[in-house]
Design a protein around this motif. Structure first.
Motif, PDB file in Angstrom:
ATOM      1  N   VAL A 115      33.712  25.056  25.487  1.00 28.14           N
ATOM      2  CA  VAL A 115      34.885  23.808  25.565  1.00 28.14           C
ATOM      3  C   VAL A 115      35.686  24.876  27.095  1.00 28.14           C
ATOM      4  N   VAL A 116      36.963  24.510  27.493  1.00 23.46           N
ATOM      5  CA  VAL A 116      37.688  24.081  28.626  1.00 23.46           C
ATOM      6  C   VAL A 116      38.986  24.733  28.161  1.00 23.46           C
ATOM      7  N   VAL A 117      39.691  25.977  27.306  1.00 22.58           N
ATOM      8  CA  VAL A 117      41.149  26.478  26.733  1.00 22.58           C
ATOM      9  C   VAL A 117      42.003  26.061  27.595  1.00 22.58           C
ATOM     10  N   TYR A 118      41.683  26.309  29.100  1.00 20.84           N
ATOM     11  CA  TYR A 118      43.231  26.239  29.400  1.00 20.84           C
ATOM     12  C   TYR A 118      42.764  25.577  31.333  1.00 20.84           C
ATOM     13  N   GLU A 119      43.747  24.916  31.697  1.00 18.54           N
ATOM     14  CA  GLU A 119      43.336  24.713  33.283  1.00 18.54           C
ATOM     15  C   GLU A 119      44.900  24.492  33.636  1.00 18.54           C
ATOM     16  N   TRP A 120      44.739  25.096  35.175  1.00 18.85           N
ATOM     17  CA  TRP A 120      45.470  24.988  36.186  1.00 18.85           C
ATOM     18  C   TRP A 120      45.055  24.562  37.151  1.00 18.85           C
ATOM     19  N   SER A 121      46.137  23.768  38.452  1.00 20.61           N
ATOM     20  CA  SER A 121      46.040  23.575  39.824  1.00 20.61           C
ATOM     21  C   SER A 121      46.334  24.450  40.583  1.00 20.61           C
ATOM     22  N   SER A 122      46.425  23.828  41.601  1.00 20.15           N
ATOM     23  CA  SER A 122      47.274  24.856  42.746  1.00 20.15           C
ATOM     24  C   SER A 122      46.471  24.015  44.048  1.00 20.15           C
ATOM     25  N   LYS A 123      47.767  23.706  45.066  1.00 22.84           N
ATOM     26  CA  LYS A 123      47.448  22.440  46.301  1.00 22.84           C
ATOM     27  C   LYS A 123      47.435  23.332  47.448  1.00 22.84           C
ATOM     28  N   LYS A 124      48.100  24.644  47.672  1.00 24.04           N
ATOM     29  CA  LYS A 124      48.834  25.111  48.916  1.00 24.04           C
ATOM     30  C   LYS A 124      47.420  26.165  48.783  1.00 24.04           C
ATOM     31  N   GLU A 125      47.893  27.318  47.564  1.00 25.07           N
ATOM     32  CA  GLU A 125      46.755  28.480  47.224  1.00 25.07           C
ATOM     33  C   GLU A 125      45.375  28.043  47.267  1.00 25.07           C
ATOM     34  N   LYS A 126      44.599  29.596  47.441  1.00 24.71           N
ATOM     35  CA  LYS A 126      43.134  29.502  48.079  1.00 24.71           C
ATOM     36  C   LYS A 126      43.006  30.442  47.320  1.00 24.71           C
ATOM     37  N   VAL A 127      41.928  30.858  45.890  1.00 23.38           N
ATOM     38  CA  VAL A 127      41.638  31.946  45.235  1.00 23.38           C
ATOM     39  C   VAL A 127      40.475  32.357  45.766  1.00 23.38           C
ATOM     40  N   GLU A 128      40.555  33.807  46.297  1.00 26.90           N
ATOM     41  CA  GLU A 128      39.665  34.996  46.941  1.00 26.90           C
ATOM     42  C   GLU A 128      38.349  35.382  46.406  1.00 26.90           C
ATOM     43  N   ASP A 129      39.618  35.846  44.915  1.00 24.81           N
ATOM     44  CA  ASP A 129      38.949  37.033  43.925  1.00 24.81           C
ATOM     45  C   ASP A 129      39.466  36.942  42.968  1.00 24.81           C
ATOM     46  N   VAL A 130      39.203  37.271  41.640  1.00 27.36           N
ATOM     47  CA  VAL A 130      39.631  37.873  40.676  1.00 27.36           C
ATOM     48  C   VAL A 130      39.399  38.596  40.390  1.00 27.36           C
ATOM     49  N   PHE A 131      40.314  39.557  39.408  1.00 25.50           N
ATOM     50  CA  PHE A 131      39.877  41.212  38.360  1.00 25.50           C
ATOM     51  C   PHE A 131      40.122  40.853  37.480  1.00 25.50           C
ATOM     52  N   PHE A 132      39.682  41.457  36.636  1.00 30.25           N
ATOM     53  CA  PHE A 132      39.918  41.377  34.481  1.00 30.25           C
ATOM     54  C   PHE A 132      40.339  42.812  34.188  1.00 30.25           C
ATOM     55  N   SER A 133      41.235  42.818  33.875  1.00 28.01           N
ATOM     56  CA  SER A 133      41.464  44.309  32.905  1.00 28.01           C
ATOM     57  C   SER A 133      40.841  44.482  31.988  1.00 28.01           C
ATOM     58  N   PRO A 134      39.322  44.801  31.804  1.00 31.95           N
ATOM     59  CA  PRO A 134      39.116  45.049  30.406  1.00 31.95           C
ATOM     60  C   PRO A 134      39.840  45.797  29.339  1.00 31.95           C
ATOM     61  N   TYR A 135      41.444  46.870  29.677  1.00 33.33           N
ATOM     62  CA  TYR A 135      41.913  47.313  29.045  1.00 33.33           C
ATOM     63  C   TYR A 135      43.020  46.821  28.588  1.00 33.33           C
ATOM     64  N   LEU A 136      43.748  45.576  29.507  1.00 33.55           N
ATOM     65  CA  LEU A 136      44.834  45.338  29.312  1.00 33.55           C
ATOM     66  C   LEU A 136      44.470  43.524  29.389  1.00 33.55           C
ATOM     67  N   GLU A 137      42.908  43.411  28.802  1.00 33.97           N
ATOM     68  CA  GLU A 137      43.300  41.665  29.163  1.00 33.97           C
ATOM     69  C   GLU A 137      43.849  40.823  29.568  1.00 33.97           C
ATOM     70  N   PHE A 138      44.031  41.094  31.360  1.00 29.27           N
ATOM     71  CA  PHE A 138      44.415  40.265  31.745  1.00 29.27           C
ATOM     72  C   PHE A 138      43.743  39.947  32.451  1.00 29.27           C
ATOM     73  N   PHE A 139      43.882  38.857  33.893  1.00 31.54           N
ATOM     74  CA  PHE A 139      43.585  38.817  35.158  1.00 31.54           C
ATOM     75  C   PHE A 139      43.863  38.239  35.605  1.00 31.54           C
ATOM     76  N   TYR A 140      43.790  38.805  37.171  1.00 35.62           N
ATOM     77  CA  TYR A 140      45.461  39.164  38.482  1.00 35.62           C
ATOM     78  C   TYR A 140      44.105  37.894  39.054  1.00 35.62           C
ATOM     79  N   VAL A 141      44.638  36.906  40.122  1.00 31.58           N
ATOM     80  CA  VAL A 141      44.016  36.203  41.412  1.00 31.58           C
ATOM     81  C   VAL A 141      44.730  36.249  42.135  1.00 31.58           C
TER      82      VAL A 141
END
Length: 99
Positions: free
Chosen positions: A73-99
């Motif tokens: 199930v897709v629970v969330y989605e968003w789009s970007s026209k200019k930015e390009k994602v190079e890496d993602v870091f998930f923080s297991p301690y804070l339950e946040f992810f950084y793009v």
């Protein structure tokens, strides 16, 4: 992309880059069709949630796909026209992810 506990594997086929295949440890395979090519996938910790990027003509779309249900199930989605994602870091301690 494999989950940290090796319970699930997500992949795309070389000749079919618009379908995500998700296989669990029992060999059961689910698939998710997209309208563009999948360019990035990463499991977010032990949350059974897959972050993936879809490359389209209009730009890039990012989606969170959760596997805690009978089917993906897709629970969330968003789009970007200019930015390009190079890496993602998930923080297991804070339950946040950084793009």
């Amino acid at each position: 992309a494999m989950t940290s506990d090796a319970q699930r594997l997500a992949y795309v086929m070389q000749d079919n880059a618009h379908t995500i295949m998700i296989q669990d440890k029992n060999g059961t395979v689910d698939s998710v069709e997209e309208e563009g090519n999948i360019t990035y996938m990463k499991w977010l910790g032990k949350s059974n949630t897959l972050l993936y990027m879809v490359e389209k003509r209009k730009g890039q779309e990012m989606r969170l796909l959760q596997m805690a249900h009978d089917e993906p199930v897709v629970v969330y989605e968003w789009s970007s026209k200019k930015e390009k994602v190079e890496d993602v870091f998930f923080s297991p301690y804070l339950e946040f992810f950084y793009v």
